[in-house]
Motif scaffolding. Sequence first.
Motif, PDB file in Angstrom:
ATOM      1  N   ALA A 209     -11.372  -0.570   0.014  1.00  0.00           N
ATOM      2  CA  ALA A 209     -11.819  -1.879   0.498  1.00  0.00           C
ATOM      3  C   ALA A 209     -10.754  -2.982   0.494  1.00  0.00           C
ATOM      4  O   ALA A 209     -10.485  -3.580   1.543  1.00  0.00           O
ATOM      5  CB  ALA A 209     -13.043  -2.326  -0.296  1.00  0.00           C
ATOM      6  N   PRO A 210     -10.115  -3.302  -0.635  1.00  0.00           N
ATOM      7  CA  PRO A 210      -9.175  -4.435  -0.613  1.00  0.00           C
ATOM      8  C   PRO A 210      -7.967  -4.187   0.274  1.00  0.00           C
ATOM      9  O   PRO A 210      -7.358  -5.141   0.768  1.00  0.00           O
ATOM     10  CB  PRO A 210      -8.766  -4.571  -2.085  1.00  0.00           C
ATOM     11  CG  PRO A 210      -8.969  -3.217  -2.670  1.00  0.00           C
ATOM     12  CD  PRO A 210     -10.176  -2.665  -1.972  1.00  0.00           C
ATOM     13  N   PHE A 211      -7.629  -2.931   0.494  1.00  0.00           N
ATOM     14  CA  PHE A 211      -6.443  -2.616   1.284  1.00  0.00           C
ATOM     15  C   PHE A 211      -6.689  -2.820   2.779  1.00  0.00           C
ATOM     16  O   PHE A 211      -5.774  -3.161   3.514  1.00  0.00           O
ATOM     17  CB  PHE A 211      -5.993  -1.179   0.986  1.00  0.00           C
ATOM     18  CG  PHE A 211      -5.763  -0.935  -0.484  1.00  0.00           C
ATOM     19  CD1 PHE A 211      -5.059  -1.855  -1.254  1.00  0.00           C
ATOM     20  CD2 PHE A 211      -6.254   0.188  -1.117  1.00  0.00           C
ATOM     21  CE1 PHE A 211      -4.844  -1.656  -2.614  1.00  0.00           C
ATOM     22  CE2 PHE A 211      -6.047   0.416  -2.472  1.00  0.00           C
ATOM     23  CZ  PHE A 211      -5.344  -0.515  -3.219  1.00  0.00           C
ATOM     24  N   ILE A 212      -7.932  -2.619   3.206  1.00  0.00           N
ATOM     25  CA  ILE A 212      -8.270  -2.909   4.600  1.00  0.00           C
ATOM     26  C   ILE A 212      -8.082  -4.394   4.874  1.00  0.00           C
ATOM     27  O   ILE A 212      -7.482  -4.805   5.878  1.00  0.00           O
ATOM     28  CB  ILE A 212      -9.720  -2.480   4.905  1.00  0.00           C
ATOM     29  CG1 ILE A 212      -9.832  -0.951   4.919  1.00  0.00           C
ATOM     30  CG2 ILE A 212     -10.189  -3.051   6.242  1.00  0.00           C
ATOM     31  CD1 ILE A 212      -9.100  -0.273   6.052  1.00  0.00           C
ATOM     32  N   GLY A 213      -8.600  -5.222   3.967  1.00  0.00           N
ATOM     33  CA  GLY A 213      -8.446  -6.663   4.135  1.00  0.00           C
ATOM     34  C   GLY A 213      -6.991  -7.079   4.155  1.00  0.00           C
ATOM     35  O   GLY A 213      -6.580  -7.930   4.945  1.00  0.00           O
ATOM     36  N   TYR A 214      -6.180  -6.472   3.269  1.00  0.00           N
ATOM     37  CA  TYR A 214      -4.753  -6.808   3.204  1.00  0.00           C
ATOM     38  C   TYR A 214      -4.037  -6.405   4.487  1.00  0.00           C
ATOM     39  O   TYR A 214      -3.230  -7.188   5.026  1.00  0.00           O
ATOM     40  CB  TYR A 214      -4.111  -6.117   2.015  1.00  0.00           C
ATOM     41  CG  TYR A 214      -2.592  -6.198   2.027  1.00  0.00           C
ATOM     42  CD1 TYR A 214      -1.935  -7.417   1.865  1.00  0.00           C
ATOM     43  CD2 TYR A 214      -1.816  -5.055   2.219  1.00  0.00           C
ATOM     44  CE1 TYR A 214      -0.550  -7.498   1.884  1.00  0.00           C
ATOM     45  CE2 TYR A 214      -0.431  -5.130   2.242  1.00  0.00           C
ATOM     46  CZ  TYR A 214       0.198  -6.345   2.075  1.00  0.00           C
ATOM     47  OH  TYR A 214       1.565  -6.418   2.095  1.00  0.00           O
ATOM     48  N   LEU A 215      -4.319  -5.218   4.997  1.00  0.00           N
ATOM     49  CA  LEU A 215      -3.646  -4.749   6.206  1.00  0.00           C
ATOM     50  C   LEU A 215      -4.011  -5.617   7.411  1.00  0.00           C
ATOM     51  O   LEU A 215      -3.156  -5.919   8.252  1.00  0.00           O
ATOM     52  CB  LEU A 215      -4.003  -3.285   6.474  1.00  0.00           C
ATOM     53  CG  LEU A 215      -3.439  -2.279   5.459  1.00  0.00           C
ATOM     54  CD1 LEU A 215      -4.048  -0.908   5.655  1.00  0.00           C
ATOM     55  CD2 LEU A 215      -1.911  -2.204   5.562  1.00  0.00           C
ATOM     56  N   GLN A 216      -5.268  -6.025   7.488  1.00  0.00           N
ATOM     57  CA  GLN A 216      -5.672  -6.914   8.582  1.00  0.00           C
ATOM     58  C   GLN A 216      -5.003  -8.283   8.429  1.00  0.00           C
ATOM     59  O   GLN A 216      -4.614  -8.906   9.429  1.00  0.00           O
ATOM     60  CB  GLN A 216      -7.193  -7.059   8.592  1.00  0.00           C
ATOM     61  CG  GLN A 216      -7.923  -5.782   8.978  1.00  0.00           C
ATOM     62  CD  GLN A 216      -9.432  -5.913   8.873  1.00  0.00           C
ATOM     63  OE1 GLN A 216      -9.951  -6.882   8.314  1.00  0.00           O
ATOM     64  NE2 GLN A 216     -10.157  -4.945   9.416  1.00  0.00           N
TER      65      GLN A 216
END
Length: 350
Positions: A209-216
């Motif tokens: 979850a947090p990595f999706i937000g970071y990549l976006q």
Amino acid sequence: IHFKLTTSIKKNLPSHIPSNKSLRFIFSNCVEIRSIPKKILLRILAEYTSNQDEKNCLLFLSSTNGSKYYTDCIRKPNISILDILLNFPTCSPPVEILLEYLPSLKPRFYSVSSSPLEDPTTFKIVFNVIKVKRGEGRMLDREGVCTGWLNKLSSQFHSEVDLSEQFSNLGLTSTKTSVYVYKRTSNYFRFPSNLDTPVIMVGPGTGLAPFIGYLQHREKFQSEIKQNDVWLFYGCRWSSRDYLYKSELQRLKEAGILTHLIVSHSQETSCFVQSRYVHESIRQHASDLFEAINNGAKILVCGDAQHMAHDVQHAFIDVVIQCLGISEIEAKSFISKLQSDHRYVNDVWI
């Protein structure tokens, strides 16, 4: 199950219990009815149990001599107050006793899986519905307190019922559902402010979850990035069933936002599967990962604390042993130094 409401006991309500709400509201929203009853509560419940055998059992479980049985029969199977009352049908405590000894309902925290730069008015989370079967003293099938509620709530928006039928079900009694949101900020589980800093992310399952937000978020600054070295180790059971954000990750990989996407599938036996678990994949890319660490990479691990986080840390220790040719003790010291410098950070849960 029967409750008694007495007026002879005059005690102030615990601070987390409102005085102007119904019992249904209080038991649904204010107290933790799924918590494991403490020994002191079992001992008090015995006082309100009429059957002598049931009373003796509760007293034994709450005693020093019964500690092993309390652990095996209450703690390990996660017995709740509801299970106790169903297992001991002659136990009929005053409701204020339960309100006094049941802990307050605590918020459940989830990582945000979206960037505010995508939409500052909304945020997204990822959750896995926890399902526990009856047995071992548990009298009913159950779902996670929050994940089960979120699942029921979200199903209202993904219903296959015909739209006209949904409208016909609406009436004057329809009410909106309020979702209380609590913000918790992590002191050290943060992504580097310098976008050129290498990042190694490990997030199997909903730990993604947090990595999706970071990549976006990172995608919005793509034109400003000079050096791009971003790793993601993701794991799931099946590539076709529970691969979260599959198309989005592939898009980010093709766009160059994510430079290394390494996916493990624990239940697949195909010859094309290179690893079953993220810690195996980490060992397979030892030299490249160590180069990134030498270049100042930050390691972020999100997910299960019981097994995954432990296995991943050992994998990085093995990476250091392999690349530096040092002892295990020295490699552990190396990783400990990264952790104390907040370059190796966990955000994990049990």
